[in-house]
Scaffold this active site. Structure first.
Site: not given
Ligand code: PMP
Length: 285
Positions: A33, A149, A207
């Site tokens: 996403y 992600k 991330l």
């Protein structure tokens, strides 16, 4: 006004927007996403978010369901149809629908795509930034590829709930060496007593936040000294300032860690200045 979602080629009222029970995103969290900030009805850093999306998809060997140009049209159309001025657009792409089997579905199975968007409360967000937020710390318990992600966010969900239950906004994951990796849905930063801005280096253990990337330009432009390295929870407790970054929260000052005040217990000057200036360095489309 009913909210509108884009689901596999159609714009639908949210109540009618559904996915198949054998969607692999639903059964295996087999998908990725992105979340972009929407500002004045336009997308912030769409290009960088789409580059990270391409990376996540390629690491998981999921095909991009449509051209980058077509995807950009859909993102903007969902924002427009939901009349989002300030808020977020959410995009999820999964490995598609197939009879349940852990291994990849047959070649040619179409990836699934969902896009939603919503307004956020700008005044409430500004107030939160003026007050600062509390974070708690928790042991890092995620898999070793959080640079992807992925929608597999169970540890993040539990961490965020623990934070909520302790009156905090965010939870920071701390690895076995005592170093903060990142937040459940944000990157973690401190400003040391001697004014250095510190955030963890990017590898597979965090991330690579788009807000983080853009903020590096803002930090350089403000003549601040940056150290990209892991910092310990002890260093965070002793820091002058702390803050978190994410597309939906921009730069948010942290004033309390595990119940102890950071610095003088008020939002720091560096964090506040970076929040104020952030959009000078981001792209808008
Ligand atoms: N880390 C995690 C675990 C996140 O979920 C997020 C928010 N997507 C971030 C960092 C920040 O990334 P970005 O600045 O791209 O929103």
């Amino acid at each position: 006004m009913s909210r509108i979602a884009y689901v596999n080629g159609r714009y639908l009222p949210l109540g009618a927007a559904t996915v198949n029970v054998e969607d692999r995103g639903y059964q295996f969290a087999d998908g990725v996403y992105e979340v972009c900030e929407v500002r004045g009805g336009r997308l912030v850093d769409e290009r960088r978010h789409m580059m990270r999306l391409a990376f996540s998809l390629s690491e998981l060997r999921i095909a991009m369901p449509m051209s980058a140009t077509a995807l950009s049209v859909v993102l903007h159309e969902v924002v427009r149809r939901n009349r989002v001025r300030w808020g977020i657009v959410y995009l999820q792409i999964g490995r598609g629908v197939s009879r349940r089997d852990h291994a990849f579905p047959p070649a040619g199975t179409a990836p699934s795509i969902v896009v939603t968007a919503r307004n956020m409360n700008l005044e409430a967000a500004e107030k939160m930034a003026e007050d600062g937020v509390a974070v708690i710390s928790l042991p890092e318990n995620r898999w070793a590829r959080v640079d992807i992600k992925s929608v597999a966010l169970l540890p993040n969900v539990l961490a965020k709930q623990a934070a909520r239950e302790q009156g905090a906004r965010e939870a920071w994951f701390v690895d076995t060496g005592g170093h903060v990796t990142e937040g459940a849905s944000s990157n973690a930063w401190i400003v040391t007593r001697d004014g250095k801005v510190v955030t963890r280096q990017c590898d597979q253990g965090i991330l690579k936040g788009i807000t983080r990337t853009v903020l590096l330009d803002a930090i350089a432009a403000q003549g601040l000294i940056l150290e990209e390295r892991a910092f310990t929870l002890d260093e965070a407790h002793a820091a002058r300032e702390a803050f978190i970054t994410s597309a939906s929260q921009i730069v948010l000052p942290v004033v309390k860690i595990d119940g102890r005040p950071v610095g003088n217990g008020a939002p720091g000057l560096v964090a506040s200045a970076l929040r104020r200036d952030f959009h000078r360095y981001s792209e808008i489309s």
